[in-house]
Design an enzyme around this catalytic site. Structure first.
Site, short mmCIF file in Angstrom:
data_model
loop_
_atom_site.label_atom_id
_atom_site.label_comp_id
_atom_site.label_asym_id
_atom_site.label_seq_id
_atom_site.Cartn_x
_atom_site.Cartn_y
_atom_site.Cartn_z
N HIS A 102 2.40 -3.34 9.56
CA HIS A 102 3.78 -3.18 9.12
C HIS A 102 4.54 -2.38 10.17
CE1 HIS A 102 3.10 -4.74 5.03
NE2 HIS A 102 1.93 -4.12 5.10
N HIS B 240 0.83 -1.21 0.00
CA HIS B 240 0.00 0.00 0.00
C HIS B 240 0.87 1.26 0.00
CE1 HIS B 240 -3.03 -2.94 1.23
NE2 HIS B 240 -3.95 -2.06 0.91
#
Length: 244
Positions: A201, A159
């Site tokens: 993340h 992303h």
């Protein structure tokens, strides 16, 4: 030195005689080299390895502290749906679907050139992320529960790379007003932040992913396909298909 009779009486009474000085010296001489070798191994480790482990520990600690939207019962779990909605804006499915729709509805050669190169840029981003993940093979840290559909390897954040690449793509190829250009940069930064807030993340992975996505556009610009070259390639492919 105790006599043999005294030693026998101590064994009969159930008490074990204390080891003599020689035994104590032998025990101490055997234990010292092991501890010394362990300390030597620790001191012989390179400084870079120690510094890298320290940075990874700080990165994991900071990522845990910032994962305030990782679950509904987290510190800011109430805004988790909003953060997930922001994450959806950088998913590959809406971007590829929108680019394909624009290509089908485009009427000018400039629009076709723009949308085709955007599709190629999205394909490049998908390939680059897959290659880096296969090389680094950094598994998800398990900070927070993840869905089974999530990829096994989490570095870099797809992303974040896609947001940085698309933001620079639109910033360079569209004549946008200054507020809109600033909004694109803010959107890319928020995309990296939401990946950390959701606990998907680490901070380091998102930071390097944004840098990777920014550099990807340099490759896209270097390999930009003008419309005349695209038409030549299409005509060549169609001609080969008719010959066969």
């Amino acid at each position: 030195m105790p006599s043999p009779g005294a030693r026998r009486s101590s064994w009969v009474n159930g008490s074990r005689p204390e080891p003599g000085p020689c035994a104590r010296r032998r025990g101490s001489s055997c234990s010292c080299p092991a501890g010394g070798a362990l300390s030597a191994r620790r001191l012989s480790q390179p400084f870079t390895a120690v510094a890298l482990r320290s940075l990874l520990a700080v990165d994991l600690w900071l990522s845990r502290r910032l994962g305030v939207c990782a679950a509904e019962d987290s510190l800011l779990g109430g805004i988790r749906p909003l953060v997930k909605l922001l994450e959806l804006s950088a998913h590959r499915t809406p971007w590829i679907s929108t680019a394909a729709y624009l290509l089908l509805t485009s009427r000018t050669a400039e629009e076709q050139e723009f949308t085709i190169n955007l599709l190629l840029a999205l394909l490049l981003d998908h390939i680059m992320v897959g290659v880096v993940r296969a090389l680094v093979r950094y598994r998800r840290s398990g900070m927070f529960p993840t869905f089974p559909s999530h990829p096994r390897y989490s570095f870099p954040s797809a992303h974040a790379t896609r947001a940085a690449m698309c933001a620079r793509f639109l910033h360079a190829r569209l004549l946008l007003e200054a507020p809109v250009q600033a909004l694109l940069l803010v959107w890319a930064a928020l995309m990296g932040l939401c990946q950390v807030l959701l606990g998907q993340h680490n901070v380091s992975g998102v930071t390097l992913a944004l840098a990777l996505g920014y550099c990807q556009y340099s490759l896209v610009e270097r390999c930009w396909f003008p419309i005349d070259r695209l038409q030549d390639v299409l005509l060549t492919l169609l001609g080969d298909g008719q010959d066969t």
